[in-house]
Every structure is written in structure tokens, then in C-alpha cells.
Enzyme design. Structure first.
Site, PDB file in Angstrom:
ATOM      1  CB  SER A 109      36.764  30.865  43.115  1.00 35.72           C
ATOM      2  OG  SER A 109      37.043  31.602  41.948  1.00 35.72           O
ATOM      3  CE  LYS A 110      42.995  36.065  44.663  1.00 36.63           C
ATOM      4  NZ  LYS A 110      44.293  36.610  44.225  1.00 36.63           N
ATOM      5  NE  ARG A 111      35.819  31.437  38.486  1.00 33.79           N
ATOM      6  CZ  ARG A 111      36.900  30.660  38.568  1.00 33.79           C
ATOM      7  NH1 ARG A 111      38.081  31.123  38.210  1.00 33.79           N
ATOM      8  NH2 ARG A 111      36.791  29.407  39.005  1.00 33.79           N
TER       9      ARG A 111
END
Length: 320
Positions: free
Chosen positions: A251-253
Site C-alpha cells: 500500500s502507498k500508506r
């Protein structure tokens, strides 16, 4: 004919190592073939996209050793290279589809669509198969529903099976009952990924699409659009995703696995490229390599089960 590939990221966050691996594989494919490599920014979702992320991802690519022949910062004959500036092409494609009878308005609410969330079939990247309720509405019923809700537009999928040969993953066939009608323009006016990517790849003369395996089952829908629009489809190749220890995609998180974070901790691009090469099976030992040195080695890729995981990348970087 010159082969043309592309990398088309969405600038909704910092580039992580999963994005970087896909970009590297696509670049290697074209450089090995003596082809041209295009960078396109897929910022059609304006609410999620940020110009600063588009700039940072270009810096990340250059740091990794990936250049491009056409795209932002350098231009090219197929400009503009940002989807937000290409919407007139999507409108033209919708007009063509509408005139040929491939579209119908869909008035279903989110709650109505959610009610089919557990329905069988469907494509993983798109959710459950649409039940097709709005396809059979009478003109009077459409007029009544249009008075209450702005419709989305759906594309009518063929009922026959659609097959193709993936250059890395082999032959794939999708049966007609899984290929339900899908949205090409949302009720809020935003064009869909499926429409935009098909139109852009055709307009830019892309001959080879190499992308992540999460988009594998988008391919039959795009092939149907190519056929309906009278466009020549490219060849497709889907690379395995980099996943974490539990098998979940990145995830880009997860900031720890972004290229910005790795660079800040002292990781060099050669170490990251070398780790990718070893885990993908392109080299027989982990050693620092430039992207250009890796060009002759590109080929088939190991599956995720064989070790294409973030944990192994991190371990290799820690000892590199």
C-alpha cells in the site's frame, strides 16, 4: 515496427518498491527489444492525484536508472502525457461507442451495487459481476429514473469467452458470465480507468503493456473496448506483485517501503536493482547492478511464492 512500452503510474502517493519493480520490468522489456519507452501520468482521478507526487515519482524513476523517450519533462509526438489533459479523447471514444450501441445509462445507487457484493463470478479488480438491471429499462423507466439521479454509463460486454496469451503468465480465458457490463463514465463525470487506458495506449501506439498482476483480469474488458472502437490491441504481460509476509500487496500508506524512504536510509539504486534482479530470477546472486547493466538479463519472472516478497527485498538491502 518499433515496439513501444509504457509505465503509467497514478500520482496518489509516493512510489513504493512494488511500483518500482513493475517500472523496471517494463523498462527492461523495451530496452532489451530496442524499443521506445513512454511515461504517462494517470491522474484522471483528480481527487486522489497530486502534482507533487507526479514530480516525485519521476525523480524516483531517474534515481533508479529508468529514463523515458516520451513523457513529462521531455514531451513527444503523443503529448500531453497526463490523463487529466486528454479527456477530449475519452469523450470522442464515448461518442463512438454510443453511436454503435455499446453503452447504456445505469441509475443504480451505491447501496444497490453493494447488495450484489457477494454475487458469484465477476472480476477481482472490479468487484462482483453487475446484474444488468438497468440494461433492460424501457425509455419511460429511464426517463423517470433520470429525473432523480444522474446516470453512469456502462459498456455492454460480449457474452462469449475472451482469451489472450500473456507474455509472462501464459494463456488466459475469461468466460462470458464473468464479463459483466462495466462503467466507462461515472455519474460524477469521471471517465473510468478501463476506457482511459485503452484510448491512451492506442493513441500513443503502445505495442506492449507490461504491468502488475493485479490488473490481469482487467485485460478482457480492455480487449472488448479495443474491438468495439476498432483499435489494434497491444500484447500484454503481467508481472507478479511484491507482497508482504502475509501475502498482502503493498500500500502507498506503507512509508517504510517507498523509494524516498530507502534513499534517505542510504540505500543505493544499484543495491535495489540488484535485489530485484536476484528475486526475479534474472541473476543467480544478489549483487549491486545498474538498471542498464540488467538489460540483457530480463526474462521470465519467478512467482511470488518463489520469493518475490518485501521481506526478502529488505533483507537483501540490509546486507548489501
Amino acid at each position: 515496427m518499433t515496439r513501444r512500452g509504457r509505465f503509467a503510474p497514478t500520482p496518489s502517493g509516493l512510489m513504493h518498491i512494488g511500483n518500482a519493480f513493475t517500472a523496471l520490468a517494463s523498462w527492461l522489456q523495451m530496452r532489451q527489444a530496442g524499443g521506445e519507452f513512454v511515461l504517462r501520468i494517470e491522474d484522471i482521478d483528480i481527487a486522489r492525484s497530486r502534482p507533487e507526487y507526479a514530480e516525485k515519482l519521476q525523480d524516483d524513476l531517474l534515481w533508479l536508472g529508468i529514463d523515458w523517450d516520451e513523457g513529462p519533462r521531455i514531451g513527444g509526438s503523443c503529448a500531453p502525457y497526463e490523463q487529466s489533459l486528454r479527456q477530449h479523447l475519452y469523450r470522442e471514444a464515448l461518442d463512438t461507442l454510443h453511436s454503435a450501441g455499446w453503452l447504456y445509462p445505469c441509475y443504480c445507487s451505491r447501496s444497490e451495487l453493494a447488495s450484489i457484493g457477494n454475487a458469484p463470478h465477476g472480476l477481482a479488480s472490479e468487484g462482483a459481476a453487475y446484474h444488468g438491471g438497468c440494461r433492460s429499462l424501457s425509455p419511460e423507466e429511464r426517463q423517470a429514473r433520470a429525473a432523480k439521479k444522474t446516470p453512469a454509463l456502462r459498456f455492454i460486454m460480449p457474452t462469449h469467452a475472451i482469451g489472450f496469451h500473456d507474455m509472462l503468465a501464459g494463456p488466459h480465458t475469461y468466460e462470458g458470465d464473468a464479463l459483466s457490463d462495466f462503467v466507462v463514465k461515472r455519474a460524477d463525470g469521471m471517465f473510468s480507468y478501463q476506457l482511459a487506458v485503452t484510448v491512451d495506449d492506442a493513441a500513443m501506439g503502445i505495442t506492449d503493456v507490461l504491468r502488475g498482476a493485479d490488473l490481469l483480469d482487467s485485460t478482457p474488458r480492455q480487449l472488448a473496448l479495443y474491438e468495439a472502437l476498432g483499435l489494434k490491441a497491444p500484447s500484454f504481460a503481467h508481472v507478479p506483485l511484491l507482497v508482504d509476509a502475509s501475502g498482502q500487496r503493498l500500500s502507498k500508506r506503507d512509508k517504510a517501503l517507498t523509494l524516498v524512504s530507502l534513499r534517505d536510509t542510504g540505500v543505493t539504486p544499484e543495491r535495489l536493482v540488484g535485489a530485484f534482479a536476484y528475486l526475479a530470477g534474472w541473476t543467480d546472486r544478489p549483487e549491486p547492478l545498474t538498471a542498464r547493466e540488467l538489460i540483457p538479463c530480463f526474462g521470465l519472472i519467478r512467482t511470488a511464492a518463489d520469493g518475490l516478497t518485501t521481506d526478502q527485498v529488505q533483507r537483501l538491502l540490509a546486507v548489501g
